[in-house]
Design an enzyme around this catalytic site. Structure first.
Site, PDB file in Angstrom:
ATOM      1  N   LYS A 158       0.964  -1.111  -0.061  1.00 51.70           N
ATOM      2  CA  LYS A 158      -0.073   0.066   0.069  1.00 51.70           C
ATOM      3  C   LYS A 158       0.881   1.315   0.125  1.00 51.70           C
ATOM      4  O   LYS A 158       0.573   2.186  -0.862  1.00 51.70           O
ATOM      5  CB  LYS A 158      -0.848   0.008   1.357  1.00 51.70           C
ATOM      6  CG  LYS A 158      -1.687   1.168   1.299  1.00 51.70           C
ATOM      7  CD  LYS A 158      -2.912   0.784   2.374  1.00 51.70           C
ATOM      8  CE  LYS A 158      -3.492   2.183   2.721  1.00 51.70           C
ATOM      9  NZ  LYS A 158      -4.626   2.332   3.768  1.00 51.70           N
ATOM     10  N   GLU A 199      10.597  -4.361   4.647  1.00 53.40           N
ATOM     11  CA  GLU A 199      10.683  -5.946   4.236  1.00 53.40           C
ATOM     12  C   GLU A 199      10.436  -6.134   2.674  1.00 53.40           C
ATOM     13  O   GLU A 199      11.083  -6.803   2.000  1.00 53.40           O
ATOM     14  CB  GLU A 199       9.681  -6.857   5.007  1.00 53.40           C
ATOM     15  CG  GLU A 199      10.004  -6.890   6.568  1.00 53.40           C
ATOM     16  CD  GLU A 199       9.375  -5.942   7.439  1.00 53.40           C
ATOM     17  OE1 GLU A 199       8.956  -4.642   6.803  1.00 53.40           O
ATOM     18  OE2 GLU A 199       8.972  -6.012   8.529  1.00 53.40           O
ATOM     19  N   GLY A 213      -4.930  -1.768   4.706  1.00 45.79           N
ATOM     20  CA  GLY A 213      -3.998  -2.863   4.252  1.00 45.79           C
ATOM     21  C   GLY A 213      -4.642  -4.148   4.365  1.00 45.79           C
ATOM     22  O   GLY A 213      -4.505  -5.019   3.723  1.00 45.79           O
ATOM     23  N   ARG A 214      -5.260  -4.390   5.686  1.00 47.13           N
ATOM     24  CA  ARG A 214      -5.324  -5.927   5.987  1.00 47.13           C
ATOM     25  C   ARG A 214      -6.798  -6.156   5.339  1.00 47.13           C
ATOM     26  O   ARG A 214      -7.411  -6.986   5.403  1.00 47.13           O
ATOM     27  CB  ARG A 214      -5.614  -5.736   7.545  1.00 47.13           C
ATOM     28  CG  ARG A 214      -6.487  -4.865   8.247  1.00 47.13           C
ATOM     29  CD  ARG A 214      -5.889  -4.704   9.710  1.00 47.13           C
ATOM     30  NE  ARG A 214      -6.438  -3.556  10.428  1.00 47.13           N
ATOM     31  CZ  ARG A 214      -5.933  -2.297  10.636  1.00 47.13           C
ATOM     32  NH1 ARG A 214      -4.839  -2.305  10.029  1.00 47.13           N
ATOM     33  NH2 ARG A 214      -6.512  -1.341  11.167  1.00 47.13           N
ATOM     34  N   GLU A 236      -4.800  -6.324  14.464  1.00 41.89           N
ATOM     35  CA  GLU A 236      -4.450  -5.011  14.087  1.00 41.89           C
ATOM     36  C   GLU A 236      -5.529  -3.913  14.036  1.00 41.89           C
ATOM     37  O   GLU A 236      -5.480  -2.744  14.316  1.00 41.89           O
ATOM     38  CB  GLU A 236      -3.624  -5.161  12.874  1.00 41.89           C
ATOM     39  CG  GLU A 236      -2.774  -3.888  12.509  1.00 41.89           C
ATOM     40  CD  GLU A 236      -1.942  -4.271  11.349  1.00 41.89           C
ATOM     41  OE1 GLU A 236      -2.819  -3.961  10.032  1.00 41.89           O
ATOM     42  OE2 GLU A 236      -0.945  -4.221  11.166  1.00 41.89           O
ATOM     43  N   HIS A 262      -4.529 -32.205  18.012  1.00 42.15           N
ATOM     44  CA  HIS A 262      -3.448 -32.827  18.642  1.00 42.15           C
ATOM     45  C   HIS A 262      -2.157 -32.038  19.180  1.00 42.15           C
ATOM     46  O   HIS A 262      -1.093 -32.372  19.157  1.00 42.15           O
ATOM     47  CB  HIS A 262      -2.881 -33.764  17.483  1.00 42.15           C
ATOM     48  CG  HIS A 262      -3.894 -34.835  17.037  1.00 42.15           C
ATOM     49  ND1 HIS A 262      -4.300 -35.994  17.729  1.00 42.15           N
ATOM     50  CD2 HIS A 262      -5.056 -34.684  16.072  1.00 42.15           C
ATOM     51  CE1 HIS A 262      -5.270 -36.492  17.207  1.00 42.15           C
ATOM     52  NE2 HIS A 262      -5.742 -35.908  16.205  1.00 42.15           N
ATOM     53  N   LYS A 299       8.988   0.040  14.121  1.00 46.74           N
ATOM     54  CA  LYS A 299       9.394   0.086  12.556  1.00 46.74           C
ATOM     55  C   LYS A 299      10.507   1.241  12.755  1.00 46.74           C
ATOM     56  O   LYS A 299      11.719   1.245  12.189  1.00 46.74           O
ATOM     57  CB  LYS A 299       8.391   0.816  11.649  1.00 46.74           C
ATOM     58  CG  LYS A 299       7.552  -0.576  11.187  1.00 46.74           C
ATOM     59  CD  LYS A 299       6.621   0.400   9.909  1.00 46.74           C
ATOM     60  CE  LYS A 299       5.309  -0.828   9.778  1.00 46.74           C
ATOM     61  NZ  LYS A 299       4.339  -0.060   8.818  1.00 46.74           N
TER      62      LYS A 299
END
Ligand code: F6P
Length: 577
Positions: free
Chosen positions: A223, A229, A283-284, A369, A400, A533
């Protein structure tokens, strides 16, 4: 130049009525039996039907919670105190619901028909969001179709066989969960999709392992196009393409999705391959936007469109259905009950479907978030708990590993069970119906076991019948007791297909909006992630030898606490630097 900020009023109903509504919820939970579920079934043979809501084939069963009519009324009283109805109207009207960033929240426009009339308030006035999204979607479709037709090819003239999607957070999780959901177990994907998110170099090696640069299309989704990253991974992918095919290959091998056209241009991606979205998409919530370009590349346009249609069906339901029959509202209220009446601090998502194995990861971002916040819109501290910590794994694997804690741990963890009745009628390969029945049996059994538990008397009787000694029974029986009365909700639908996938993800998106409204917080900003950040940007030069610091502002060494300083020094000494 930045447009003048659109300044919405920071208005919301005063918290007084909300405080009273939260107090009422707690009081109801504190009634004798207020947390028990089984007596509600005993008292009401019609409970399952009464507490199940439906949208076509999709049902949401809330009956295995301790919510009774009184609790439901109290939850709707809270919804009224928070003006949920007004919030829903303002959301769809394109108001700046994201008040701290002064942005509308209009990801619904990404899946709406072009003429849906969905508008978003911006600094320049109201924008026709649905029309904007549709125009960009047409451009995406042209690229997707030309890649699939073999018209758009790599620099050496070979057809693309693989797509490498680079992005992180919302620019990775949503596209990844959707692509996996529509490709796992199938052999008919049009391009093989690979995902690269972590800045760890091992992730790059793994994502590109076995890939032929000449047949790989790289899609960079960000975005902001400033995320460290993604920038580093995109640069590594660029070098990988250039090393193999030369500088001129970049134009043919890269596409991008972003709101930051300037930064994309600086990276050197051919403008016709850059797909835009606007800042009214968080973004999400962006998998429906060009950020999700990898999805139609991998599964074909028709399925991508069907996924959008499913999400739009849920949008219309959320917008139009009365609150008491509204699935996102009910799912949100169940969560409020568990968090604020029962005090649960975590929430478990169990999709009994291998194809949804990354759904918990996506919902972690969507929920945590969005609603991991501690102040109200007014800036005052919230007077109640907000988002629980989410976790999950596919069923049956979870059974499990961590389900022991959910059955017998000292804290109550509400669970969402998610299941499709049919493994998929359009599946090309013969599937094993018995395997899907086993999956379903386990999902239903887990929910039942959580609610029913296992009383000590039953265990003692069973042990005695098997001939155990009294001493053994006394020693072992308490360990086998499961108190039961542990809540769950079950989401069941016909089959996992693109439409139902879109509908399911949108269900959770709107659930989050409902809860944010009730908690009185801004669900659409994420200021909390900024400090980390910034500090990482400051520390990186300290970890980088002077000769390699090109482009990094070295600056004087920052003041850290003694632990961080010692760790940095130890890191450098372990590396011999
Ligand atoms: O750091 C959090 C975050 O900003 C998320 O909100 C977002 O989904 C992710 O980083 C990636 O951001 P971008 O799409 O701008 O690269």
């Amino acid at each position: 130049m930045h447009p003048p900020a659109y300044t919405p009023a920071m208005t919301q109903p005063p918290p007084t009525a909300r405080h009273a509504a939260f107090a009422r919820l707690k009081a109801l939970a504190d009634r004798p039996d207020g947390r028990r579920i089984t007596p509600l079934f005993a008292a009401d043979p019609g409970r399952a039907a009464r507490f199940t809501a439906q949208l076509d084939d999709l049902s949401l069963d809330l009956s295995k919670t301790a919510i009774d009519e009184a609790a439901l009324d109290a939850l709707f009283a809270l919804a009224e105190a928070a003006d949920l109805d007004g919030f829903r109207r303002r959301l769809f009207a394109g108001d700046a619901i994201n008040q701290t960033e002064r942005r509308a929240v209009m990801h619904m426009a990404l899946r709406a028909p072009a003429d849906a009339g969905l508008r978003a308030m911006t600094a320049h006035g109201a924008e026709d969001a649905a029309a904007f999204a549709a125009a960009e979607r047409d451009r995406m479709r042209r690229l997707v179709d030309s890649v699939h037709a073999g018209d758009a090819r790599g620099a050496t003239g070979q057809r693309f066989t693989d797509v490498l999607a680079i992005g992180i957070g919302g620019s990775d999780l949503g596209p990844r969960v959707a692509t996996e959901a529509l490709t796992i177990g199938r052999r008919d994907q049009t391009l093989n999709a690979h995902f690269l998110s972590n800045v760890d170099g091992n992730a790059f090696l793994e994502a590109t392992r076995g890939l032929d640069p000449a047949r790989t299309l790289v899609v960079v989704a960000s975005k902001t196009f400033t995320t460290q990253e993604t920038s580093m991974n995109a640069a590594a992918a660029r070098a990988w393409i250039v090393t193999a095919l030369g500088e001129t290959a970049v134009a043919a091998h890269f596409a991008a999705a972003s709101t930051n056209r300037t930064a994309v241009a600086a990276f050197g991606i051919e403008p016709s391959r850059v797909f835009a979205f606007q800042d009214w998409v968080g973004g999400r919530y962006s998998l429906w936007s060009p950020v999700g370009l990898v999805i139609p590349l991998a599964v074909g346009w028709k399925k991508f469109q069907s996924m959008l249609d499913g999400a739009w069906a849920m949008d219309c339901h959320f917008r139009d259905a009365p609150l008491r029959q509204n699935l996102p509202v009910l799912l949100g209220l169940a969560g409020i009950w568990h968090t604020n009446a029962l005090g649960c601090a975590s929430h478990c998502i169990l999709a009994y479907d291998e194809r949804l194995r990354r759904l918990p990861a996506h919902l972690q971002q969507v929920e945590m978030e969005s609603n991991g916040k501690h102040v109200m819109l007014s800036g005052e501290p919230v007077g109640w708990d907000t988002c629980p910590a989410l976790f999950g794994e596919p069923g049956t694997n979870a059974q499990h590993s961590f389900m022991q804690l959910v059955h017998q741990g000292s804290r109550v963890v509400p669970v969402d069970f998610i299941l499709a009745a049919d493994p998929g009628p359009d599946r090309p390969e013969a599937h094993r119906p018995e395997a899907h029945r086993a999956l379903a049996a386990n999902a239903f059994a887990q929910a039942e076991a959580l609610m029913r538990g296992r009383p000590e008397a039953e265990i003692r009787a069973e042990m005695a019948a098997r001939g155990a000694s009294l001493a053994d029974i006394d020693a072992i029986a308490p360990h086998r007791v499961a108190a039961g009365e542990r809540p769950s909700t079950t989401i069941l639908f016909r089959a996992l297909d693109p439409f139902s996938l879109g509908r399911l993800i949108a269900l959770y998106e709107h659930k989050v909006a409902v809860q944010g409204c009730l908690w009185g917080i801004d669900s659409f900003d994420q200021w909390g992630v900024e400090l980390g950040k910034q500090l990482a940007g400051g520390i990186l030069p300290e970890l980088t030898p002077a000769a390699e610091r090109q482009g990094l502002s070295a600056g004087p060494r920052r003041e850290h606490d003694s632990s961080t300083t010692a760790l940095i020094d130890r890191f450098l000494s372990l590396r011999g630097e």
